[in-house]
Design a protein around this motif. Structure first.
Motif, PDB file in Angstrom:
ATOM      1  N   THR A 272       4.911  11.940   1.910  1.00 44.34           N
ATOM      2  CA  THR A 272       5.844  11.272   2.816  1.00 44.34           C
ATOM      3  C   THR A 272       5.958   9.782   2.574  1.00 44.34           C
ATOM      4  OG1 THR A 272       4.134  10.818   4.440  1.00 44.34           O
ATOM      5  CG2 THR A 272       5.305  12.915   4.654  1.00 44.34           C
TER       6      THR A 272
ATOM      7  N   ASN B 163       5.137   1.496  14.161  1.00 50.73           N
ATOM      8  CA  ASN B 163       6.154   2.033  13.267  1.00 50.73           C
ATOM      9  C   ASN B 163       7.191   0.977  12.895  1.00 50.73           C
ATOM     10  OD1 ASN B 163       4.881   4.467  13.456  1.00 50.73           O
ATOM     11  ND2 ASN B 163       6.470   5.480  14.673  1.00 50.73           N
TER      12      ASN B 163
ATOM     13  N   LEU C  88       0.833  -1.198   0.000  1.00 50.16           N
ATOM     14  CA  LEU C  88       0.000   0.000   0.000  1.00 50.16           C
ATOM     15  C   LEU C  88       0.867   1.247   0.000  1.00 50.16           C
ATOM     16  CD1 LEU C  88      -2.572   1.680   0.521  1.00 50.16           C
ATOM     17  CD2 LEU C  88      -2.390   1.034   2.907  1.00 50.16           C
ATOM     18  N   ASN C  89       0.477   2.184  -0.838  1.00 46.85           N
ATOM     19  CA  ASN C  89       1.217   3.412  -1.060  1.00 46.85           C
ATOM     20  C   ASN C  89       0.526   4.513  -0.268  1.00 46.85           C
ATOM     21  OD1 ASN C  89       3.019   5.100  -2.361  1.00 46.85           O
ATOM     22  ND2 ASN C  89       1.573   5.565  -3.991  1.00 46.85           N
ATOM     23  N   CYS C  90       1.027   4.803   0.930  1.00 46.17           N
ATOM     24  CA  CYS C  90       0.231   5.605   1.863  1.00 46.17           C
ATOM     25  C   CYS C  90       1.001   6.810   2.382  1.00 46.17           C
ATOM     26  CB  CYS C  90      -0.149   4.689   3.021  1.00 46.17           C
ATOM     27  SG  CYS C  90      -1.153   5.466   4.235  1.00 46.17           S
ATOM     28  N   GLN C  91       0.308   7.925   2.602  1.00 44.75           N
ATOM     29  CA  GLN C  91       0.955   9.135   3.108  1.00 44.75           C
ATOM     30  C   GLN C  91       0.826   9.216   4.620  1.00 44.75           C
ATOM     31  OE1 GLN C  91       2.636  10.658   1.033  1.00 44.75           O
ATOM     32  NE2 GLN C  91       1.694  10.026  -0.891  1.00 44.75           N
ATOM     33  N   ASP C  92       1.862   9.772   5.260  1.00 39.86           N
ATOM     34  CA  ASP C  92       1.789  10.126   6.680  1.00 39.86           C
ATOM     35  C   ASP C  92       1.279   8.970   7.526  1.00 39.86           C
ATOM     36  OD1 ASP C  92       0.219  12.796   8.624  1.00 39.86           O
ATOM     37  OD2 ASP C  92       2.089  11.703   8.872  1.00 39.86           O
ATOM     38  N   GLU C  93       1.869   7.812   7.304  1.00 41.56           N
ATOM     39  CA  GLU C  93       1.348   6.654   8.012  1.00 41.56           C
ATOM     40  C   GLU C  93       2.014   6.412   9.373  1.00 41.56           C
ATOM     41  OE1 GLU C  93       2.021   3.041   6.033  1.00 41.56           O
ATOM     42  OE2 GLU C  93       0.816   1.840   7.394  1.00 41.56           O
ATOM     43  N   PRO C  94       3.372   6.402   9.433  1.00 37.20           N
ATOM     44  CA  PRO C  94       3.976   6.137  10.736  1.00 37.20           C
ATOM     45  C   PRO C  94       3.651   7.274  11.713  1.00 37.20           C
ATOM     46  CG  PRO C  94       5.597   5.995   8.971  1.00 37.20           C
ATOM     47  CD  PRO C  94       4.391   6.640   8.404  1.00 37.20           C
ATOM     48  N   VAL C  95       3.714   6.933  12.976  1.00 34.62           N
ATOM     49  CA  VAL C  95       3.310   7.890  14.013  1.00 34.62           C
ATOM     50  C   VAL C  95       4.476   8.797  14.347  1.00 34.62           C
ATOM     51  CG1 VAL C  95       2.391   8.096  16.336  1.00 34.62           C
ATOM     52  CG2 VAL C  95       1.792   6.124  14.935  1.00 34.62           C
ATOM     53  N   TRP C  96       4.297  10.091  14.137  1.00 30.58           N
ATOM     54  CA  TRP C  96       5.298  11.081  14.534  1.00 30.58           C
ATOM     55  C   TRP C  96       4.965  11.531  15.952  1.00 30.58           C
ATOM     56  CZ3 TRP C  96       9.388  13.532  11.837  1.00 30.58           C
ATOM     57  CH2 TRP C  96       9.934  14.650  12.498  1.00 30.58           C
TER      58      TRP C  96
ATOM     59  N   GLU D  77      -0.825  -7.571   4.390  1.00 32.09           N
ATOM     60  CA  GLU D  77       0.318  -7.510   3.481  1.00 32.09           C
ATOM     61  C   GLU D  77       1.472  -8.348   4.003  1.00 32.09           C
ATOM     62  OE1 GLU D  77       0.987  -3.301   2.948  1.00 32.09           O
ATOM     63  OE2 GLU D  77      -0.100  -3.370   1.053  1.00 32.09           O
TER      64      GLU D  77
END
Lengths: 401, 452
Positions: free
Chosen positions: B364, B120, A214-222, B157
């Motif tokens: 991102t 993460n 999956l090609n996803c934006q802003d996924e990991p938690v900042w 996935e």
């Protein structure tokens, strides 16, 4: 899903050239039925087909015996329902042998041996619905040497139709050499193992590509500082603290339904009700509890009802009052109400009627007479507008007297 | 305390550390990763200690560095950083456990970031191609964030990647050649060659009655994850929440359910569309491998009906639909789907929404990696599958011609499926040309010694 090595040996023994030459087809068939369990017939059949496909039965008699055994495994059942029906059809109607003159002979994977006319005739008889006892009492050699009578035209197209398959399959074994003799080791390797090649096929395979991630934006938690230290915890100190004033009033009310309150208690309750105009809604009074309150503490009942005059629920309380059993206390309550506020006229009429009816049923003759008098009064009244002043006072005096 | 950062264009003067983190966050969202790294590394070590502040700046620093490296397409480094953050988190928890509860300030209770960090870490591990480890991390994160559609999708996935690491095996001709022959039986004149029964290991038809819900990276579990993901897709009717005025006695209307991908940021409209498409295509693939081809066809068709769809997904939807149609015995329809004209590109992005052009462009995502990576290779796969369909239908000569065409197209830019060889052998055998088949086998398999 395959024969064991010993079982292979047994089968090869039955199909051995000497065995075939010396025994009738019927005897061979009985031997198979004796040596193998019904649940293993399919494996036996698969093995026989493999032997035929790979030319591992060199003599024609052996082949004929093999084909017969194949049929006899499922004797008694209609051909179309047996698993090997296709084999017989292919033996009788083999695919094209030669494409062009001079071109190499066409060989198909898993192709079956080509049969002579007498063999074909035999098979035709074998699979058709005629009695076969005489047929099977011959040996293979006898059948091969007999004259081929003209082939009777038996129609197998219905069987062919039911056997039409959707997908094409290719037996896995591909021949490179030409076997000159029956090769025991080869047979066993091909037949007797867990994933026996004889049971496997190759079908044309699709290429099934797996999808990308999956090609996803802003996924990991900042993580940003949230300064928990600067947020002081604020407690609500009034939470769960009981409401004392209302609490006591409720307690008194609960007592008031069961027994008469003392004077100080009455005064306290009335005082609290006076102080908080909303309190009357929170003391747990319901119309169904009103009769008990009237009987035990009529003064309280009066005050409470006066306070409830503006609410929507008052009509319910009135109807309870009206339907209450007539008593000194209930009349007292109604009397006070009439002198203090404007009661709905229907309510008063209804109440008086109920009183009169009740009086009429009382055994005391004087009361009955009084009731009759008041009925007369009431009838006179209903012709006029408005009410005669304080009729209840009169009725009360009369009853006392 | 003040501190100064200088870069080419702007002077950042931050009065406090919170602002610094936020500045780094903004640069990350804009796609200026190197800039963001610079800002983060300017923060003095141990600025916030957990015991005193209720949060650890060290932990946040390592985590955010991990996030940045993931975005830069360096998932291995990302894993390293996040693991350092995890170590810090575990240290903090252990230290806290030793102290008496009454001595600690209230705000230091419950400040562990364990599940966020596992999330993460799982994502980065997945991108490094370690699906089993990624699965172990994500399965922990999902215990806390079980309403996160993205997270369920990532779990699926992991299962898919565990099942099939990469599509490159389909094009690896050398490797497949070794797998053509299983064994050779007998010798010299009486040799029997046993061919393989399948070159692809994609299909996992099973008749065992085992529950799908066992949390292991299997395709069966993936199908459940995908169902959850599908149910939890956030609503894309992007109206802000309406304030509810409570009238006594009147029950207010229930707001439409809209789960959010917490702890990730809320998804944009494009993000939701991308997520939905990915869930559909993954569901189609998983059901196809499990033998549930009727569902495959439904999912593929639903995907093709979406107004915005990427090139890759279009390609795959056509391929899966065709394969399921062949299994449903509708071969003519299948061949239509496989027409290369249907697929004009293999881009990973979905086309922009014409109406809403003011969507913020957050960029991102790490650069996508996938095989096949050229349009020509994709077309060769479609044509190969057409040849398979024709073979099954009995049009052997046409299929053979097509296969020859595909084989001749192969080049560094155009990879062809390795299965071609096996299919050609099959066709020659079915046509009765045993000699040709034998020669092909001899030519294309090295492993076994074949006589004559």
């Amino acid at each position: 899903m395959a024969l064991t090595v010993d079982q292979c040996d047994t089968l090869l023994g039955i199909l051995d050239i000497h065995s075939v030459r010396n025994y009738t087809l019927e005897a061979l068939s009985n031997e198979v039925h004796k040596k193998f369990d019904t649940s293993e017939y399919f494996k036996v059949g698969t093995c026989i087909i493999m032997l035929l496909q790979n030319d591992l039965l060199p003599e024609a008699e052996q082949r004929l015996a093999a084909v017969t055994l194949l049929h006899e495994l499922y004797r008694g059942e209609s051909l179309a329902n047996t698993p090997f029906a296709n084999v017989f059809i292919h033996l009788l109607y083999p695919p094209e042998h030669q494409s062009n003159v001079g071109a190499p002979k066409l060989e198909y994977p898993g192709q079956l041996p080509r049969l002579s006319p007498s063999e074909k005739h035999f098979i035709t008889q074998l699979i058709s619905d005629i009695p076969k006892d005489a047929l099977l009492k011959k040996t293979a050699s006898q059948i091969l040497n007999s004259d081929a009578t003209p082939q009777t035209n038996i129609d197998f197209s219905s069987i062919q139709l039911t056997l039409a398959e959707k997908q094409s399959e290719l037996p896995q074994i591909c021949k490179t050499g030409i076997p000159t003799q029956k090769d025991d080791i080869t047979v066993k390797k091909l037949v007797a193992s867990d994933n026996a090649p004889v049971n496997r096929v190759y079908k044309p395979e699709f290429v099934t590509l797996a999808p990308p991630l999956l090609n996803c934006q802003d996924e990991p938690v900042w993580l940003n500082p949230t300064t928990p230290k600067e947020h002081t915890i604020a407690y609500d100190t009034t939470m769960c603290v009981p409401d004392m004033a209302g609490y006591e009033a409720r307690q008194l009310m609960n007592k008031a339904y069961k027994s008469a309150l003392s004077i100080p208690q009455q005064q306290q309750l009335l005082g609290e009700l006076e102080n908080d105009s909303k309190l009357v809604y929170h003391i747990g009074l319901t119309p169904s509890k009103l009769p008990d309150l009237v009987e035990n503490n009529p003064l309280i009942a009066i005050e409470v009802l006066l306070k409830l005059m503006q609410s929507k629920q008052i009509t319910e309380y009135f109807s309870v009052l009206v339907n209450m059993e007539m008593s000194l206390h209930s009349m007292e309550v109604v009397n006070r109400l009439t002198t203090t506020v404007d009661l709905p006229t229907e309510f008063v009429h209804l109440y008086i009627s109920n009183c009169i009816s009740t009086c009429e049923t009382i055994k005391d003759s004087r009361i009955r007479e009084a009731a009759a008098l008041f009925r007369l009064l009431k009838q006179l009244e209903s012709g006029e507008l408005g009410l005669v002043a304080s009729p209840t006072t009169n009725s009360k005096n009369k009853l006392d007297g | 305390s003040h501190f100064y950062i200088v870069n080419n264009q702007t002077n950042y003067l931050f009065q406090n550390i919170e602002a610094t983190f936020l500045a780094a966050n903004i640069e990350y969202l804009k796609g200026n990763f190197k800039e963001s790294v610079k800002i983060l590394t300017s923060i003095p070590n141990e600025s916030f200690a957990y015991g005193e502040y209720g949060e650890s700046s060290t932990l946040m620093f390592y985590n955010n560095m991990g996030v940045l490296h993931h975005a830069m397409g360096k998932p291995n480094l990302a894993c390293h950083y996040v693991q350092m953050a995890l170590k810090e988190d575990i240290n903090i928890s252990q230290n806290n456990a030793k102290k008496d509860n009454n001595e600690r300030p209230l705000f230091t209770l419950g400040g562990s970031k364990y599940h966020e960090l596992m999330y993460n870490l799982g994502i980065s591990l997945l991108h490094t191609g370690r699906p089993s480890q990624a699965f172990d991390c994500l399965i922990i994160a999902v215990r806390r964030y079980h309403r996160n559609s993205l997270l369920w999708m990532r779990l699926a996935e992991c299962c898919i990647m565990f099942h099939k690491e990469t599509n490159e095996t389909d094009f690896d001709i050398q490797r497949k050649q070794k797998e053509l022959i299983i064994e050779v039986v007998g010798s010299k004149d009486k040799q029997k060659i046993v061919l393989t029964s399948n070159l692809s290991k994609d299909k996992k038809y099973s008749t065992e009655s085992q529950s799908y819900a066992v949390p292991v990276p299997s395709l069966e579990f993936a199908s459940l994850c995908l169902r959850n993901a599908s149910l939890l897709i956030p609503s894309d009717t992007a109206s802000p929440p309406v304030p509810l005025f409570l009238i006594p006695g009147v029950t207010p209307p229930a707001p439409p359910p809209s789960p959010s991908p917490s702890p990730s940021s809320p998804l944009s409209i494009t993000g939701i569309a991308t997520l939905r498409n990915s869930i559909l295509i993954a569901s189609a693939y998983v059901s196809l491998c499990l033998g549930d081809y009727i569902l495959t066809l439904e999912y593929s068709k639903e995907l093709l009906e979406q107004t915005r769809i990427s090139g890759v997904h279009k390609l795959l939807a056509h391929l899966y639909a065709a394969e399921s149609l062949v299994l449903l015995d509708k071969i003519s329809e299948a061949v239509e789907y496989l027409n290369p004209e249907n697929v004009k590109d293999i881009s990973f992005e979905i086309p922009p929404d014409e109406e809403k052009s003011d969507e913020s462009s957050i960029k991102t995502n790490p650069p996508p990696k996938w095989s096949p990576n050229s349009l020509a290779s994709a077309h060769s796969v479609m044509q190969y599958n057409i040849a398979v369909a024709k073979t099954i239908r009995g049009q052997l000569d046409q299929a053979a011609t097509l296969l020859k065409q595909i084989w001749q197209q192969r080049s560094s830019n155009c990879k062809v499926p390795a299965h071609i060889i096996m299919l050609v052998i099959y066709i020659e055998l079915q046509l009765g040309h045993t000699d040709i088949a034998r020669n092909l086998i001899r030519q294309y398999s090295f492993q076994h010694r074949i006589s004559g």
